[in-house]
Design a protein around this motif. Structure first.
Motif, PDB file in Angstrom:
ATOM      1  N   GLN A  88      60.640 103.152  43.683  1.00 30.69           N
ATOM      2  CA  GLN A  88      60.278 101.876  43.054  1.00 30.69           C
ATOM      3  C   GLN A  88      59.962 100.810  44.102  1.00 30.69           C
ATOM      4  OE1 GLN A  88      59.790 101.652  39.860  1.00 30.69           O
ATOM      5  NE2 GLN A  88      60.512 103.746  39.507  1.00 30.69           N
ATOM      6  N   ALA A  89      60.704 100.813  45.208  1.00 31.58           N
ATOM      7  CA  ALA A  89      60.493  99.783  46.234  1.00 31.58           C
ATOM      8  C   ALA A  89      59.140  99.940  46.911  1.00 31.58           C
ATOM      9  CB  ALA A  89      61.617  99.854  47.272  1.00 31.58           C
ATOM     10  N   ILE A  90      58.734 101.172  47.237  1.00 33.43           N
ATOM     11  CA  ILE A  90      57.443 101.350  47.922  1.00 33.43           C
ATOM     12  C   ILE A  90      56.284 101.071  46.969  1.00 33.43           C
ATOM     13  CG2 ILE A  90      57.287 103.841  47.470  1.00 33.43           C
ATOM     14  CD1 ILE A  90      56.199 101.979  50.668  1.00 33.43           C
ATOM     15  N   ALA A  91      56.467 101.378  45.679  1.00 39.68           N
ATOM     16  CA  ALA A  91      55.419 101.046  44.707  1.00 39.68           C
ATOM     17  C   ALA A  91      55.283  99.536  44.566  1.00 39.68           C
ATOM     18  CB  ALA A  91      55.739 101.682  43.354  1.00 39.68           C
ATOM     19  N   THR A  92      56.421  98.831  44.504  1.00 36.96           N
ATOM     20  CA  THR A  92      56.386  97.366  44.430  1.00 36.96           C
ATOM     21  C   THR A  92      55.787  96.775  45.697  1.00 36.96           C
ATOM     22  OG1 THR A  92      58.411  97.473  43.109  1.00 36.96           O
ATOM     23  CG2 THR A  92      57.801  95.332  43.977  1.00 36.96           C
TER      24      THR A  92
END
Length: 506
Positions: free
Chosen positions: A178-182
Motif C-alpha cells: 500500500q505504501a509504494i502504491a501511495t
C-alpha cells in the motif's frame, strides 16, 4: 470415466465420508441423473449413504484442519478417519474417492496407494455429487441441529480470515504494497500540482522559474513571497533560509522581483494561489515522511533485498508479485522480467526479441552497465534478488549481512565486465556472510561464561581421545587381519610363481 465409490466432504463441522450406492449405466444418463437429483433431497439421499461423520472437537481443531486442507496437506485426523472407514484396497480392487481439492487428492493418493482420487476438475459427476453434498449437508450429516452448519461456517470463516491477516504483524508486507502504491500516486500528483503552481504564479512572477528549479522550493517561495512588490532587502534572510543558500540565490530573487515583467495580482487571486501552494508544500512533506516510513518498514520485512537493490525497487517487486512469499517462490528468470509481461507476451506472439528486464531496470546497476552488458547484469542481478527475497522470507531475525554481500558481488561483476577482474565465488561470499551473522549472534548472547569456556577444551580433549582411539582400533584390526590371512596370501603368491615358471618352460 471410472465410477466413484466414496466421497469425502470437508465441512466447517467435520469430515464426512459417503458411499455412492446408486450409479447409472451410461455416462450421459448418469450425469443428467446426478444433476437432477442434486436439487432434490429425496432423490439425492438414495444415491449416497453416510459411512462416517467425524466432527471437530473444537474451534481450534477446525481451524487447524481447514488450514491444512487449504494447503493440500493430509492431517492426522483425516488420515485416521480414512484408514478406519475406507475398505482395504490393493492393485486389483482399487477404491475411487471423490475429493474437492486436487492438492488434497494428491496427498491422499500418496498416503493410500490403493486409493484413486477423482476431483471436480477431472469429473463432472464428482463435481455434481459434491455440490449436492454441500447443499444437503445439514440433513445428511447425523447429530446436527438446524443452523449448526451455517453458524460453524460463519465462525470458521472469520477465524480463518483473522489467522491469514494476523499471520505476522512485524513482517507484514501488505503495508509495503500500500505504501509504494501511495508513493507512486503521490509522485504523479505532486508533479502535476507543482506544474500548476508554476503556471499560475508565473503570471505574476515569471522570472522565479529560471532562478529556482526544485518544485518543493518553488512552492514554498511562492507561499512566502506572495506579492512580489512586498520583497525588500529585509526579506533576504527569510528567502535564504527557504532555499538553503548563503544568500546568492536569495539576492537574485529580490533583484528579479524589482525588474519583473509579470502582471499585478489581486488579493483574492493571491489568496487562492497561496492556498494551492500550501497544499502542494504539505503534500510534498507527507511524501517525504511516507518514504521514510517505507524505508523503515523495508528494513524489518525485507532488509537484504532493500540493501541489494534499494527500498523503492524492492518494494515495487514485492507489490507486483503480490507478497514477499510469492516473490521468494519465483525463479530468477521471472524476477528478471517482472513488470514487463506485456512486452514478453507481445514478443512471444510476434516471435521477436524478448525483454531483458522489467522493474529491476530502475536499479542503479543497470544504468551503470554498458549497452552490451545490460542484459547480462540484469540476469545476474535477478539471480541475487531471488536469493535475497528467499533469505528475507524464511529468516526469523532481520539482518542486512547477506544483502550487503550480494551487493558486493554485483559490484564485482560490473567491474569484471569493465576491466576483466575475476569476481569472488558465491560459496565463499555467502559463507563469510553467514559467519558474520553468527558472529553477531554470539556477541549479542550473554556470556555465561566460565562453564562454557571450560567446557570447550574438555570437549576438544575428549574429541582428540576419541579420534586417537579410532585410529588405534583401525591399526589393530589391520594387524589382526594380516596375521589371520598372512599364510593364505603367502601360499597364493607361491602358486603364482610356480604357474609363471611352468608357462616359461612350456
Amino acid at each position: 470415466m471410472s465410477q466413484v465409490d466414496y466421497l469425502l466432504h470437508e465441512s466447517s463441522v467435520g469430515y464426512g465420508i459417503f458411499q455412492v450406492v446408486h450409479q447409472a449405466e451410461t455416462i450421459g444418463n448418469r450425469l443428467k441423473e446426478v444433476q437432477d437429483a442434486g436439487q432434490d433431497l429425496a432423490k439425492f439421499g438414495k444415491m449416497v449413504k453416510l459411512v462416517n461423520f467425524a466432527p471437530y472437537q473444537g474451534a481450534a481443531q477446525a481451524l487447524e484442519n481447514i488450514n491444512l486442507v487449504s494447503e493440500g496437506v493430509l492431517s492426522d485426523y483425516l488420515r485416521s478417519n480414512l484408514e478406519l472407514n475406507l475398505p482395504k484396497a490393493g492393485k486389483k480392487n482399487k477404491v475411487v474417492l471423490g475429493v474437492q481439492d486436487k492438492n488434497l487428492a494428491g496427498s491422499i493418493k500418496a498416503a493410500f496407494p490403493g486409493v484413486e482420487c477423482e476431483t471436480g476438475e477431472t469429473s463432472e459427476v464428482v463435481a455434481d455429487l459434491l455440490r449436492g453434498l454441500r447443499l444437503h449437508a445439514d440433513k445428511l450429516l447425523k447429530g446436527l441441529q438446524d443452523g449448526d452448519v451455517g453458524r460453524a461456517q460463519l465462525g470458521l470463516g472469520h477465524a480463518y480470515s483473522r489467522a491469514k491477516v494476523k499471520f505476522s504483524v512485524q513482517k507484514n508486507d501488505n503495508h509495503i504494497i500500500q505504501a509504494i502504491a501511495t508513493l507512486d500516486h503521490l509522485d504523479k500528483a505532486v508533479n502535476t500540482f507543482s506544474m500548476r503552481v508554476r503556471e499560475w504564479y508565473g503570471w505574476h512572477f515569471p522570472e522565479l522559474v529560471r532562478i529556482v528549479s526544485d518544485n518543493h522550493t518553488y512552492a514554498k517561495l511562492a507561499l512566502a513571497i506572495g506579492d512580489k512588490k512586498s520583497l525588500t532587502d529585509e526579506s533576504l534572510h527569510d528567502i535564504a533560509a527557504i532555499v538553503n543558500d548563503d544568500g546568492d540565490v536569495a539576492q537574485a530573487v529580490i533583484d528579479a522581483a524589482r525588474v519583473s515583467m509579470g502582471q499585478d495580482i489581486s488579493a483574492s487571486d493571491l489568496e487562492n494561489v497561496s492556498a494551492f501552494a500550501n497544499r502542494v508544500v504539505k503534500l510534498t512533506e507527507y511524501r517525504r515522511s511516507l518514504f521514510q516510513y517505507l524505508v523503515n518498514k523495508m528494513s524489518i520485512v525485507a532488509p537484504n533485498l532493500a540493501s541489494l537493490i534499494g527500498e523503492v525497487v524492492a518494494a515495487r517487486l514485492i507489490s507486483h508479485a503480490g507478497s514477499l512469499t510469492n516473490l521468494s517462490k519465483y525463479p530468477a528468470s521471472t524476477v528478471q522480467i517482472l513488470g514487463a509481461e506485456k512486452a514478453l507476451f507481445r514478443a512471444l506472439k510476434t516471435k521477436g526479441n524478448t525483454p531483458k528486464y522489467g522493474l529491476i531496470y530502475h536499479s542503479s546497476f543497470i544504468g551503470r552497465a554498458g549497452a552490451k552488458n545490460k542484459g547480462r547484469i540484469s540476469r545476474f542481478l535477478a539471480n541475487k534478488c531471488s536469493i535475497a527475497s528467499r533469505i528475507d522470507n524464511f529468516s526469523e531475525e532481520p539482518t542486512t549481512k547477506f544483502g550487503e554481500a550480494l551487493r558486493r558481488q554485483v559490484e564485482e561483476r560490473l567491474e569484471f565486465y569493465a576491466t576483466g577482474a575475476a569476481p569472488s565465488k558465491n560459496e565463499e561470499v555467502m559463507k563469510s556472510a553467514m559467519d558474520a551473522v553468527l558472529g553477531d549472534i554470539n556477541i549479542a548472547e550473554p556470556e555465561d561464561d566460565v562453564e562454557m569456556a571450560d567446557a570447550a577444551p574438555k570437549e576438544k580433549k575428549s574429541k582428540d581421545k576419541k579420534e586417537k582411539k579410532d585410529k588405534d582400533s583401525k591399526k589393530d584390526k589391520k594387524r589382526r587381519h594380516s596375521e589371520v590371512n598372512g599364510d593364505a596370501e603367502v601360499e597364493k603368491s607361491e602358486k603364482k610363481k610356480k604357474k609363471s615358471k611352468r608357462q616359461s618352460l612350456d
